[in-house]
Structure formats: structure tokens, C-alpha cells
Design a protein around this motif. Sequence first.
Motif, PDB file in Angstrom:
ATOM      1  N   UNK A 114       0.734  -1.143   0.043  1.00  0.00           N
ATOM      2  CA  UNK A 114      -0.108  -0.017   0.126  1.00  0.00           C
ATOM      3  C   UNK A 114       1.003   1.251  -0.080  1.00  0.00           C
ATOM      4  N   UNK A 115       2.137   1.223   0.330  1.00  0.00           N
ATOM      5  CA  UNK A 115       2.835   2.346   0.347  1.00  0.00           C
ATOM      6  C   UNK A 115       4.339   1.743  -0.120  1.00  0.00           C
ATOM      7  N   UNK A 116       4.981   2.513  -0.848  1.00  0.00           N
ATOM      8  CA  UNK A 116       6.463   2.268  -1.380  1.00  0.00           C
ATOM      9  C   UNK A 116       7.184   3.593  -1.556  1.00  0.00           C
ATOM     10  N   UNK A 117       8.457   3.475  -1.158  1.00  0.00           N
ATOM     11  CA  UNK A 117       9.249   4.603  -1.350  1.00  0.00           C
ATOM     12  C   UNK A 117      10.455   4.101  -2.178  1.00  0.00           C
ATOM     13  N   UNK A 118      10.817   4.968  -3.603  1.00  0.00           N
ATOM     14  CA  UNK A 118      11.726   4.669  -4.357  1.00  0.00           C
ATOM     15  C   UNK A 118      12.450   5.769  -4.562  1.00  0.00           C
ATOM     16  N   UNK A 119      13.956   5.524  -4.733  1.00  0.00           N
ATOM     17  CA  UNK A 119      15.084   6.774  -4.811  1.00  0.00           C
ATOM     18  C   UNK A 119      15.874   6.369  -6.044  1.00  0.00           C
ATOM     19  N   UNK A 120      15.894   7.590  -6.759  1.00  0.00           N
ATOM     20  CA  UNK A 120      16.677   7.388  -8.088  1.00  0.00           C
ATOM     21  C   UNK A 120      17.517   8.606  -8.103  1.00  0.00           C
ATOM     22  N   UNK A 121      19.079   7.898  -8.607  1.00  0.00           N
ATOM     23  CA  UNK A 121      20.114   8.953  -8.581  1.00  0.00           C
ATOM     24  C   UNK A 121      20.667   9.125 -10.071  1.00  0.00           C
ATOM     25  N   UNK A 122      20.859  10.500 -10.444  1.00  0.00           N
ATOM     26  CA  UNK A 122      21.336  10.658 -11.868  1.00  0.00           C
ATOM     27  C   UNK A 122      22.784  10.946 -11.712  1.00  0.00           C
ATOM     28  N   UNK A 123      23.559  10.372 -12.458  1.00  0.00           N
ATOM     29  CA  UNK A 123      25.296  10.589 -12.690  1.00  0.00           C
ATOM     30  C   UNK A 123      25.662  10.990 -13.939  1.00  0.00           C
ATOM     31  N   UNK A 124      26.441  11.983 -13.888  1.00  0.00           N
ATOM     32  CA  UNK A 124      26.905  12.486 -15.319  1.00  0.00           C
ATOM     33  C   UNK A 124      28.824  12.236 -14.910  1.00  0.00           C
ATOM     34  N   UNK A 125      29.289  11.669 -15.801  1.00  0.00           N
ATOM     35  CA  UNK A 125      30.561  11.341 -15.617  1.00  0.00           C
ATOM     36  C   UNK A 125      30.825  10.285 -14.432  1.00  0.00           C
ATOM     37  N   UNK A 126      31.213  11.145 -13.431  1.00  0.00           N
ATOM     38  CA  UNK A 126      31.432  10.216 -12.149  1.00  0.00           C
ATOM     39  C   UNK A 126      30.986  11.034 -11.047  1.00  0.00           C
ATOM     40  N   UNK A 127      30.187  11.811 -11.405  1.00  0.00           N
ATOM     41  CA  UNK A 127      29.425  12.817 -10.187  1.00  0.00           C
ATOM     42  C   UNK A 127      27.729  12.750 -10.350  1.00  0.00           C
TER      43      UNK A 127
END
Length: 269
Positions: free
Chosen positions: A90-103
Motif C-alpha cells: 500500500x506504500x512504497x518509497x523509491x530513490x533515483x540517482x542521476x550520474x553524469x561522468x562520475x558525479x
Amino acid sequence: MTTPTAAPDSYYQRTGEHRFKPTLHAQGAWHPDEQHFSPLGGLIVHAIACHRAGRGGDRLALARISFDILGLIALEECEITVETLRPGRTIELVEATVVIGDRAVVRARAWFLAELDTAAVAGTHEGRIPAPEELEPWTMGGMWGGGYIASIDVRRRESAPGRATAWITTPVDLVAGEPSTAHASFIALVDTANGIAARKPPTEWMFPNTDLTIHFFRRPEGRWTGLDTSVSFGPTGHGITSTVLHDQHGPLGRAEQILTVRPQNPTCP
């Protein structure tokens, strides 16, 4: 720097399972070598949807997503990794990370909630805004530059500096050859809010946002993103862009952006 693709019909092209290359349509408004956050925000939501697709993700709906912008987002190929931090029925938490190069350049967290029938108690105190056809077309490129701004169709009514109502749509696909969810397509236009109700000309003042937080109380529908936006500047270099979000059925949520406000020319009064 990786040269962006000059594709005529999308903001991004997939180059790998988790990698995407921006086209010139994703070019930012503050600097030609950076991405505008609007299409990147939509791309992040698209990547989250792809991650959740194999896990029965349609049973839950996006209720809130917060983006932290960690620095300049170069107009270069990026990698987006997605992790489910808190799975649930009923509840979900998702995390996303965007990386360009090594940062890492963006971190996002999204809450998904179960849907049930609450039509009997549904309501809001937010009023509807005029329909897209009731507002005049606005050439946003007269104030802002960049490929993203050139790619959108804007209808706007400004009532005062820092106060405007607008509808935005685009013929450009988010990712070449891939369908987008309604949330991804809608969110891909929301960060434009900080530019449709400028308190001061961007030639004189800078006011980029370092975050974007969006709350929904229902799913968006249709091809238009409606923005009822107010911008506030404080006396010590900070500001807030606050927006009631609409589709053509009415209000559906809110967006907030924190701003760092500073003169383009230090001697500017």
C-alpha cells in the motif's frame, strides 16, 4: 563534453539499460551547456516507472516526488539508477540517482500510495484556471533561451511580476521510441514554472532552483500541464516558486521550488 544529439522528436535517446543521451531539445535556459531540469525530471520519473514495471507497480500511484539538484547538469549522457527503499503493498518509497561522468547531479525520492474509491469525499478549495484556449500564446523564447524553451507551446496570462497562469504542452517525445506514463509526461513540463512568472528579468537577476517537490492528490490526464504560479523573493538571497498544478479537469497537486537569488551583475540594484 559529449555533443548532444540533434534528434527532432525526443528529449532523450536511450543508449543503454540505464543510460540516456540528451538531444538539443533538453538544452537549459540559464546556460547552453547544461540541461533544463524539466525534461530531466520527466526522464527520472520514466526511469522509475521502468524500474517498477516488472514489480506490479500500477497498483500504486505516485503521490509525491522530490528532486534535489546537486549542481550544474551538463548537457551530456547520464546514467539513472533506481532503488526501492521501502517496498509495500500500500506504500512504497523509491530513490533515483542521476550520474553524469562520475558525479551525482540529482537525487530523487518518490512515494507511491495505494488507490481506493474516495469519490464521495473528494474536493479542494483550489479554483480552476482558464482553459488553454482562453489564454494567449506566449513566445517564451523572448525572455529565455535554450532548446527546451524552444520546444514547448506556452499559453500564459501574467497578472503581476512573479504571478502568472500558464498551460504548457510539447510535441516532443520524452524518450525516443518509448511510451511515457502520464506522470512522466506531465512532470517533464513542471519545472518550467520558475520561468513563467519571473519577478525580475533573467538578464539582470539569477534565480535558479536547487530543488523541485511535487505532490499529487490525483493522477494527471491529457497533454497539457497547467501552472498557477506565484514567486516570492526574500531579503537575503532566497526565493520560493509555488505552483498549483492543473490538468484540463482541474487542480491536481502542488509544486514548490527553492531559489537562490543573486544579481547577474554584482552592482545591480
